[in-house]
Design an enzyme around this catalytic site. Structure first.
Site, mmCIF file in Angstrom:
data_model
loop_
_atom_site.group_PDB
_atom_site.id
_atom_site.type_symbol
_atom_site.label_atom_id
_atom_site.label_comp_id
_atom_site.label_asym_id
_atom_site.label_seq_id
_atom_site.Cartn_x
_atom_site.Cartn_y
_atom_site.Cartn_z
ATOM 1 C CG ASP A 1 8.463 35.825 27.763
ATOM 2 O OD1 ASP A 1 9.272 35.069 28.349
ATOM 3 O OD2 ASP A 1 8.530 36.085 26.555
ATOM 4 C CG HIS B 1 17.316 32.532 53.972
ATOM 5 N ND1 HIS B 1 17.404 33.884 53.809
ATOM 6 C CD2 HIS B 1 16.788 32.039 52.822
ATOM 7 C CE1 HIS B 1 16.957 34.203 52.603
ATOM 8 N NE2 HIS B 1 16.581 33.113 51.984
ATOM 9 C CD GLU C 1 15.030 32.935 47.512
ATOM 10 O OE1 GLU C 1 14.634 33.448 46.465
ATOM 11 O OE2 GLU C 1 15.837 33.475 48.286
ATOM 12 C CE LYS D 1 11.367 37.365 25.939
ATOM 13 N NZ LYS D 1 11.069 36.145 25.258
#
Lengths: 393, 393, 393, 393
Positions: C294, C385, C90, C220
């Site tokens: 993770d 951006h 990004e 999760k």
């Protein structure tokens, strides 16, 4: 900007809890508003019993009470058949709860279990930085027994069981968890926690300020925290609906009920609902008003989980878990004449009765949910409202 | 397994809404439980008005009513000074709300705004697969005007404004949003949605089943959905607390109040609370009982957001936003004698008054929150309960 | 219904972790899909190190790494200036975090505090009724030390600190809370809890079944429970933004930032957001990928609370509290060559480093939030951006 | 207070996206930290493609990619058998997803449905009072087509579909909902909403200020709002698990799976979890990294609902609904060499492919959840981690 010039409400400094002072206020209100309050002024209650329950007393609202039941409960405290008083103005409510109770009776009644009881006050302590806040938390843990002794010195009933803690930024939120016997206990634990907090502030090796409530109590509001950590009593009511009884009395079948429950659970989850069944709040609010409970506590109390499980023989296990049911059988409004009578109806007034009342509330909620859930399925929900609920446009 | 053998509650098939049938039930209950229900049996209300409000009527609970105010409101519907009836058994509640009202009056009163009104019924439609459910949703959108015409044929008041839709698995949850005038409207929209759902089922090109409620209404329960999409009225009450008034009347200062509000907001967020202020539920529950509202709707209504903003001159802007305040001035319990009187006190009974009542409720909630928030800061919260609330252990 | 006839992925039973087996699979995939996977097949990593990290290895994704910093941290574990590797695709992300770090450095750096650490596995135990479930819970509490001994027998690292319990219907949900040293610990605690659950099942005086996870872990996934009870590390990063630094470097002022923060907090609360600041997930995900964490744990880790407090001198105290930051400096992907290098950059690889890494992550999140929050206010968010992020349509 | 004296990261003003500038930074980092970053510096990617994806580029992290599948999908966009690349460092993950895929293939594959697509930017507009905010909202509704024209002038792709609105206090939160084609679209909608907000500010008859994001977007964070109103794509994957396949391949039975699902749903609801299945985040994160998605968007994307329904023949309908799955097949990291190859593997790169990718992600999540859910039941969850996941302590 206009400051109000409306006159003050009259009070009688010598004795403000008399029929005369109530009448004086009604007359004042009639002058101000034109409303004579004739019905409101008719009561059998002696105003002298009202200090501690109300200020600026002007009379009463007549809440109609209907009786539901009998409901057979196999509780540890509530054992036998109960007639349950429901104060409501919603047509069909009493009839619907009664229907559920009849079904439950046919299936052997409701088994009820009180799991635990806590009432909280949650001060927030402020520090210079997060490290101080954390270390303070450790000190609180290390000094729990001293803190408990201070807190418990304020009451013969309240017992400080444990203190939950959260660090956020440079604050440490504490949540004092007490048992409070047969009282709801909010005031009792406020007092105890104020004294304890003052002691903590004086004795903490790390200087701090505090706010008596940092809103993690969370008093008089639903919260996910109340779903997780019981505020009031955690109570469970269980029953196995027999396949044939459901067919005969509810005109639906247990497989349909199970399927509809899955749909409802999904809807409740997507909606982020505090309760996944049809209407715990109805039964709770009605029983609360009838029995002099703090009427605002229905917001905490209505949260919970309605469980279902289709058994191999197609009977349907159903249960309601109310994690934060706040009930009292002593103090507050429980001693007012009509409220006390409604408690007496169930032999629930006074010391040693709060667990019993909690069981009856949970069993009642289960009855109402079974009735409404099956009515939605059988499709006659609207029609029953049409017939019985004509005061509701 | 023991089936209940307790006798049935007696009913009078010819006229169950008479003093005699109520007395008959009380006598029956005395036989069964020993409780004579003397006070409960004393009422001035005529039982003949009760069909549509209650079944198995046995008498009344006397809820004491205190009067708070005056409260100066600069609303679009509520304009002027109001005396607010609060039915409660919680000591200090009326006194605390009154204190907040005095402060608000000194600061110029409360400005109130009703933003929108909706009442919902949310059926769930079931399909063979998700693709059918999605395509059905498109068909519903395409046929909105037809569906609205069918739904609205059931009522002269309900207007179907829009239908929200959600696809989950192979179901399509619809949420019908109506305006319902001065009624709360739950029954009205149930009836309308049932007819509309039947029409949909008959006319949908994709075969479907449906459940009249898939629990996304979300009726009689708090939900995050109700926080986001108004159920009832979204109403906002605003005021600017003057720095000197706060100091003089609340014995604290606006900077402290702002700081405490941040602490409370944080606590409420961590707790996942439905309301971030002190106690919206108290004022709402008390006003609801006094004015014949559906007492269970406090669970939806108490959700909301208390905002604060410290201005450059250290005055404190405060406002309460209640997204799902459910009030009625017509139907339900509003027409019962004492309840109607309490509505009349505020000139809030009957058609065209629901927005006014909503404004008064929101303004009252703001008063109560300001009072309790400042009391917590000033540290005399417990002591005021000690003095006034002696019935609460 | 068509059953797939697409061929199986080839595996080498003797040694599936070789360059040859990876190549064989790539060739197979080229046959099946036409994609030669040329770039994916270029890696410097030795496939022999990959057992325990991946199956059916075909090559690598090249995640570009940018370096942000230096960031000055006054932690208990992280002390000094750090260059922070961020793996992202990004545009503007690294630049934005770097900008926030420069501002923080000018203000004296970030103070970080690790409050606590837990990792959970949460089995659900099933009983005949709620009363059994409750009594079983008491038995678990009474036998905690035995259960802990059994659980801890499976690992030299995991320590069982406490077991949370919830009764719902006729189940008892347990949540085993362990410390797991410098490993994330999910597998470690699964193994320990499996053994402990087997022991419980054998030794419980009340017969039971259990499911190793009843989803209250909550592994999760974000959950409100993880907001309340730390899963991973609870870590706090604090800084005081100086008024003049904000003006000079961020082109806004602290009062505006405070006001905007209130707006954002309100929006986040109404939305029911897991985080109330701008973008904790960006920094966490980028650091996680760079350092072999993770990658799915970003969902638990990104929850938290961004606090602000305008001080009397108009400096702005800001802090981020991450209640469930899951990091490891040992095991999992941390030992892979590039990931290990990125950990080494911050001296964070291996035993005794997890608290340090947690502090760096929290400090990085604070930097990114300050940068983006001020950019939104200053109005050049989109334009930055536009300039840097041209690969993003 | 010590201000950081660590040196700045070197940048090359002429061309900062070269192997040389990356090497220069690595050398700088080696000087500062001692870490040579040898592996990180080995990449086949041409740094010239990286502007718009990263700043201060120093090299790459090698994320190992495993291949799962084939997975048979009966989508509207994804039709046929797919080999799914998963970038992860968590052992057993690829194996577990592959197992679920084999089961699904045996049952006829997965049916997938994309329901809708939106991307949001949510400015907050500030007013003097709530009434202005409300009236402004009406003006916005009345002028929607003009606002849409302005917003859409900034992009050939973004289409403004509708604007949601919320009044809170004296603010009006708007949430602009766009479709963004095959791009994730966050930057596109930011730009469009900035221009539109500027136009609104200039043209609103009621003076206002605004903040480009009032945090109701809710970007880079899970929120209940994202559960309710799709951010990204709402996509559903369905399958019917055959009783005998479950027995043969998963070593459990469908009734057990249904019962365990109820337990898990209950746990998830009590915990307030964003997802009620086992581990949507694992599959999503791994696919996201492999295919160049914005890695932080896993936090929005992992929310959802896993549904199950035991059919009369004991087959088990299962489906996953992901309401806010954010995927792109164009822009961002999708064009990077290895990421593009992974997209190509599934024929998912470029325009017109985002719905296809969304379907593959949802189908993959379903495969993973079936595999893990059954593993928990069959009790060999820990043992499979033990065998395959030895890099995880």
């Amino acid at each position: 900007m206009k400051v109000s010039r409306a006159p003050k409400i009259p009070r009688d400094r010598r004795n403000d809890y008399s029929s005369e002072s109530a009448q004086q206020r009604r007359e004042f209100l009639q002058q101000q508003t034109g409303e004579p309050l004739e019905q409101t002024g008719q009561f059998s209650i002696d105003p002298q019993v009202l200090p501690g329950n109300i200020e600026n007393f002007i009379g009463i609202v007549q809440m109609p009470v209907g009786i539901a039941g009998p409901l057979h409960i196999n509780g540890e405290y509530a054992q036998g058949d109960f007639y349950v008083p429901l104060a409501t103005t919603e047509g069909t409510l009493v009839a619907s709860y009664s229907r559920g109770m009849r079904v439950l009776n046919e299936c052997g009644g409701v088994t009820t279990t009180v799991v635990e009881q806590f009432m909280q006050r949650a001060p927030a302590f402020l520090f210079e930085n997060a490290r101080q806040a954390r270390d303070f938390g450790q000190w609180v843990s290390d000094n729990f027994s001293k803190i408990a002794a201070v807190a418990e010195s304020t009451s013969s009933i309240a017992r400080l069981m444990h203190i939950e803690q959260w660090s956020v930024a440079r604050s440490r939120y504490l949540r004092f968890n007490y048992t409070t016997g047969d009282a709801a206990g909010q005031n009792m634990v406020s007092k105890a926690t104020l004294i304890a907090s003052e002691w903590i502030k004086e004795n903490s090796p790390i200087p701090c300020d505090y706010l008596l409530s940092g809103n993690m109590d969370t008093d008089k509001k639903h919260s996910h925290l109340n779903m997780i950590h019981s505020r009031g009593r955690r109570v469970i009511a269980e029953a196995v609906l027999k396949k044939d009884v459901v067919k005969r009395m509810l005109h639906t079948d247990t497989r349909m009920m199970a399927r509809a429950a899955v749909m409802s659970n999904t809807g409740a989850r997507i909606a982020g609902a505090a309760y996944n069944g049809p209407h715990s709040a109805n039964g709770i609010a009605s029983l609360f008003i009838a029995t002099g409970q703090d009427e605002a506590n229905v917001v905490e109390s209505h949260a919970g989980h309605l469980s279902h499980e289709l058994l191999d023989n197609d009977d349907l296990y159903m249960s309601v878990t109310l994690p934060s049911l706040i009930v009292a059988t002593y103090g507050g409004g429980t001693g007012l004449p009509t409220q006390k009578e409604c408690l007496n109806l169930m032999d629930c007034y006074g010391k040693g009765k709060a667990n019993k009342l909690a069981e009856i509330v949970a069993a009642t909620v289960l009855a109402g949910d079974i009735s409404l859930a099956s009515a939605v399925i059988a499709g006659h929900w609207v029609s029953s409202h049409d017939r019985l609920g004509r005061n509701r446009p």
